[in-house]
Design a protein around this motif. Structure first.
Motif, PDB file in Angstrom:
ATOM      1  N   TRP A 234      -0.770 -36.748  29.844  1.00 19.35           N
ATOM      2  CA  TRP A 234       0.138 -37.129  30.917  1.00 19.35           C
ATOM      3  C   TRP A 234       0.546 -38.521  30.870  1.00 19.35           C
ATOM      4  CZ3 TRP A 234      -3.022 -34.565  35.305  1.00 19.35           C
ATOM      5  CH2 TRP A 234      -3.271 -33.254  35.367  1.00 19.35           C
ATOM      6  N   LEU A 235      -0.165 -39.357  30.330  1.00 18.61           N
ATOM      7  CA  LEU A 235      -0.261 -40.665  30.111  1.00 18.61           C
ATOM      8  C   LEU A 235       0.967 -40.953  29.244  1.00 18.61           C
ATOM      9  CD1 LEU A 235      -3.830 -42.317  30.356  1.00 18.61           C
ATOM     10  CD2 LEU A 235      -1.927 -42.278  32.181  1.00 18.61           C
ATOM     11  N   ASN A 236       1.142 -39.941  28.318  1.00 21.12           N
ATOM     12  CA  ASN A 236       2.251 -40.364  27.218  1.00 21.12           C
ATOM     13  C   ASN A 236       3.376 -39.482  27.571  1.00 21.12           C
ATOM     14  OD1 ASN A 236       0.825 -41.941  25.198  1.00 21.12           O
ATOM     15  ND2 ASN A 236      -0.479 -40.045  25.173  1.00 21.12           N
ATOM     16  N   ALA A 237       3.502 -38.801  28.686  1.00 21.13           N
ATOM     17  CA  ALA A 237       4.693 -38.250  29.037  1.00 21.13           C
ATOM     18  C   ALA A 237       5.980 -38.846  28.788  1.00 21.13           C
ATOM     19  CB  ALA A 237       4.653 -37.575  30.603  1.00 21.13           C
ATOM     20  N   ARG A 238       7.295 -38.048  28.557  1.00 19.95           N
ATOM     21  CA  ARG A 238       8.491 -38.782  28.566  1.00 19.95           C
ATOM     22  C   ARG A 238       9.583 -37.836  28.851  1.00 19.95           C
ATOM     23  NH1 ARG A 238       9.712 -41.760  22.733  1.00 19.95           N
ATOM     24  NH2 ARG A 238      11.390 -42.478  24.284  1.00 19.95           N
ATOM     25  N   ASP A 239       9.166 -36.584  29.575  1.00 19.71           N
ATOM     26  CA  ASP A 239      10.104 -35.681  30.008  1.00 19.71           C
ATOM     27  C   ASP A 239      10.603 -36.463  31.506  1.00 19.71           C
ATOM     28  OD1 ASP A 239       8.678 -34.438  32.547  1.00 19.71           O
ATOM     29  OD2 ASP A 239       7.340 -34.978  31.239  1.00 19.71           O
ATOM     30  N   VAL A 240      11.933 -35.957  31.767  1.00 16.99           N
ATOM     31  CA  VAL A 240      12.846 -36.653  32.653  1.00 16.99           C
ATOM     32  C   VAL A 240      12.263 -36.484  34.173  1.00 16.99           C
ATOM     33  CG1 VAL A 240      14.579 -34.489  32.993  1.00 16.99           C
ATOM     34  CG2 VAL A 240      15.067 -37.138  33.441  1.00 16.99           C
ATOM     35  N   ARG A 241      11.459 -35.163  34.214  1.00 17.13           N
ATOM     36  CA  ARG A 241      10.918 -34.917  35.665  1.00 17.13           C
ATOM     37  C   ARG A 241       9.940 -36.082  36.076  1.00 17.13           C
ATOM     38  NH1 ARG A 241       7.622 -32.660  39.191  1.00 17.13           N
ATOM     39  NH2 ARG A 241       8.360 -31.242  40.784  1.00 17.13           N
ATOM     40  N   THR A 242       9.011 -36.037  34.963  1.00 21.33           N
ATOM     41  CA  THR A 242       7.883 -37.058  34.983  1.00 21.33           C
ATOM     42  C   THR A 242       8.235 -38.449  35.285  1.00 21.33           C
ATOM     43  OG1 THR A 242       6.745 -35.258  34.033  1.00 21.33           O
ATOM     44  CG2 THR A 242       5.687 -37.593  34.242  1.00 21.33           C
ATOM     45  N   THR A 243       9.154 -38.914  34.299  1.00 20.96           N
ATOM     46  CA  THR A 243       9.527 -40.380  34.214  1.00 20.96           C
ATOM     47  C   THR A 243      11.025 -40.733  34.463  1.00 20.96           C
ATOM     48  OG1 THR A 243      10.424 -40.038  31.792  1.00 20.96           O
ATOM     49  CG2 THR A 243       8.040 -40.495  32.325  1.00 20.96           C
ATOM     50  N   GLY A 244      11.429 -39.789  35.406  1.00 18.46           N
ATOM     51  CA  GLY A 244      13.070 -40.151  35.790  1.00 18.46           C
ATOM     52  C   GLY A 244      13.313 -40.043  37.302  1.00 18.46           C
ATOM     53  N   THR A 245      12.182 -40.298  38.025  1.00 13.83           N
ATOM     54  CA  THR A 245      12.554 -40.052  39.504  1.00 13.83           C
ATOM     55  C   THR A 245      13.334 -41.510  39.971  1.00 13.83           C
ATOM     56  OG1 THR A 245      10.305 -41.172  39.750  1.00 13.83           O
ATOM     57  CG2 THR A 245      10.421 -38.988  39.959  1.00 13.83           C
ATOM     58  N   ARG A 246      14.091 -41.167  40.900  1.00 17.76           N
ATOM     59  CA  ARG A 246      14.918 -42.295  41.387  1.00 17.76           C
ATOM     60  C   ARG A 246      14.350 -42.777  42.618  1.00 17.76           C
ATOM     61  NH1 ARG A 246      20.067 -38.179  40.513  1.00 17.76           N
ATOM     62  NH2 ARG A 246      18.329 -36.741  40.913  1.00 17.76           N
ATOM     63  N   PRO A 247      14.559 -44.026  43.141  1.00 18.96           N
ATOM     64  CA  PRO A 247      15.384 -44.998  42.235  1.00 18.96           C
ATOM     65  C   PRO A 247      14.961 -45.454  40.971  1.00 18.96           C
ATOM     66  CG  PRO A 247      14.335 -46.087  43.991  1.00 18.96           C
ATOM     67  CD  PRO A 247      14.206 -44.543  44.196  1.00 18.96           C
ATOM     68  N   ILE A 248      15.831 -45.678  39.881  1.00 20.49           N
ATOM     69  CA  ILE A 248      15.284 -46.225  38.639  1.00 20.49           C
ATOM     70  C   ILE A 248      15.019 -47.769  38.641  1.00 20.49           C
ATOM     71  CG2 ILE A 248      15.616 -46.138  36.262  1.00 20.49           C
ATOM     72  CD1 ILE A 248      17.532 -43.727  36.979  1.00 20.49           C
ATOM     73  N   ILE A 249      13.852 -48.192  38.644  1.00 13.26           N
ATOM     74  CA  ILE A 249      13.554 -49.405  38.914  1.00 13.26           C
ATOM     75  C   ILE A 249      13.472 -50.353  37.527  1.00 13.26           C
ATOM     76  CG2 ILE A 249      11.947 -51.122  40.011  1.00 13.26           C
ATOM     77  CD1 ILE A 249      11.287 -48.838  41.751  1.00 13.26           C
ATOM     78  N   ARG A 250      14.012 -51.351  37.638  1.00 13.66           N
ATOM     79  CA  ARG A 250      14.086 -52.203  36.291  1.00 13.66           C
ATOM     80  C   ARG A 250      12.589 -52.910  36.131  1.00 13.66           C
ATOM     81  NH1 ARG A 250      18.249 -57.308  34.951  1.00 13.66           N
ATOM     82  NH2 ARG A 250      17.191 -58.032  32.925  1.00 13.66           N
ATOM     83  N   LYS A 251      11.991 -52.928  34.988  1.00 14.85           N
ATOM     84  CA  LYS A 251      10.636 -53.513  34.804  1.00 14.85           C
ATOM     85  C   LYS A 251      10.806 -54.910  34.278  1.00 14.85           C
ATOM     86  CE  LYS A 251       8.927 -49.881  36.531  1.00 14.85           C
ATOM     87  NZ  LYS A 251       8.052 -50.193  37.888  1.00 14.85           N
ATOM     88  N   LYS A 252       9.548 -55.390  34.120  1.00 17.46           N
ATOM     89  CA  LYS A 252       9.402 -56.801  33.572  1.00 17.46           C
ATOM     90  C   LYS A 252       9.789 -56.931  32.002  1.00 17.46           C
ATOM     91  CE  LYS A 252       6.141 -60.757  33.294  1.00 17.46           C
ATOM     92  NZ  LYS A 252       5.039 -61.234  33.427  1.00 17.46           N
ATOM     93  N   GLY A 253      10.495 -57.563  31.507  1.00 21.35           N
ATOM     94  CA  GLY A 253      10.755 -57.237  29.965  1.00 21.35           C
ATOM     95  C   GLY A 253      11.721 -56.719  29.510  1.00 21.35           C
ATOM     96  N   GLU A 254      12.409 -55.679  30.411  1.00 25.40           N
ATOM     97  CA  GLU A 254      13.196 -54.969  30.255  1.00 25.40           C
ATOM     98  C   GLU A 254      14.858 -55.727  30.492  1.00 25.40           C
ATOM     99  OE1 GLU A 254      14.611 -50.229  31.468  1.00 25.40           O
ATOM    100  OE2 GLU A 254      13.672 -51.587  32.932  1.00 25.40           O
TER     101      GLU A 254
END
Length: 345
Positions: free
Chosen positions: A74-94
């Protein structure tokens, strides 16, 4: 912007798991943590990557071994349901460009999901840079029966058990059933195998004669009981009342951050303020609402008889007695909630 201190600047970010029942405020709390610029938020990864561990595992050693593998995945998940919830927040270094590209990636997959539902599990989704990541947060509403074993499976994992008053949670589920129809909300085959079900001698035959409200009350009690009994004594977990959180969202989350060994940042405060200014009857799955009004809405929706039915079932458990004691202001000796200052590492 603030950070998490030098102790958190390591290759192994702090990992926190939020446990709760459906419709208990877990998504709101998860997105509050997601608003931290150095966090990585994973929304119900067990949906895209289901665990093979039973809801109430009979073999703890086997379950712990499997959960170690599951959580690592799970810690390596990249699917949209898991990692694409909105709002999409900008992260440090991005960079602004990378953030815009990530947003476009997520919105494209969300759009395709409307035509092809299986796209919710699709990937890989573009992820923010991981160099500045010091916190990973997994939010789940399907792991209460396995919460204790999750902490045993990952020694550095810390847990938050978010408990919403049973009447508030059940009223919200009933609204959803009325609006969208009954899907899986009343499924209950695992209840006889829960610690509460075994204590009370619940059988499949008993379940067949229960009303929808009684089934929902049993589900709230049995699942929360399984997590509460052990997590309340754990030095790696805290118990949080959703109702108390809605009374003072900012103060409650600041206290949580302190207990979890996290430094406070202005981004989190801004998100809490923005997400707490909605109307009383915002959308069923919306994040922007007045949380206190949402928490108390059940008081004008449920009849006295319905509340009495829910209370009679939930008070069979320590977590139920605790929840109703918070509601009425009564004192209870059933459980002393452990809310320590958890280790920073």
């Amino acid at each position: 912007m603030g950070g998490m201190g030098k102790s958190q600047q390591s290759a192994n970010p702090k990992t926190i798991m939020i446990f709760g029942s459906p419709r208990s405020g877990t998504t709101w709390l998860g997105k509050i943590f997601d608003s931290h610029p150095q966090s990585h938020y994973l929304h119900e990864p067990e949906i895209a990557q289901p665990t093979q561990v039973p809801v109430f595992p009979p073999d703890e050693a086997l379950a712990i071994s499997q959960l170690t593998t599951d959580i690592s995945s799970w810690l390596n998940a990249r699917d949209v349901r898991t990692t694409g919830t909105r709002p999409i927040i900008r992260k440090k270094g991005e960079s602004a460009f990378h953030h815009a590209l990530r947003q476009a990636n997520i919105y494209a997959l969300k759009g395709m999901e409307r035509l092809i539902p299986s796209m919710a599990m699709a990937g890989p989704v573009l992820q923010p840079p991981s160099k500045a990541r010091t916190l990973v947060v997994i939010k789940t509403v399907n792991m209460l029966g396995r919460a204790t074993l999750c902490l045993q499976a990952v020694p550095h994992l810390q847990g938050i058990h978010l408990v919403r008053h049973p009447c508030g949670q059940i009223a919200s589920i009933l609204r959803g059933i009325e609006k969208f129809g009954e899907r899986f909300e009343l499924s209950n085959s695992a209840l006889p195998y829960s610690p509460m079900g075994k204590r009370e001698g619940l059988s499949s035959q008993d379940l067949a004669h229960l009303s929808p409200v009684e089934i929902l009350a049993w589900k709230w009690a049995a699942f929360n009981d399984a997590a509460f009994q052990s997590l309340s004594d754990s030095d790696r977990a805290i118990i949080v009342s959703y109702e108390e959180m809605t009374c003072d969202p900012l103060g409650s989350v600041q206290k949580m951050f302190t207990q979890l060994g996290l430094d406070w940042v202005s981004n989190v405060e801004a998100f809490i303020r923005a997400s707490s200014e909605g109307a009383e009857h915002d959308s069923h799955y919306g994040l922007k609402r007045d949380p206190r009004l949402a928490a108390l809405r059940w008081q004008s929706e449920l009849s006295a008889d319905t509340v009495q039915t829910i209370e009679a079932i939930c008070r069979k458990t320590a977590v139920g007695r605790w929840a109703f004691s918070l509601d009425t202001g009564e004192k209870t000796d059933d459980m002393t909630i452990n809310t320590p200052s958890l280790p920073a590492g």
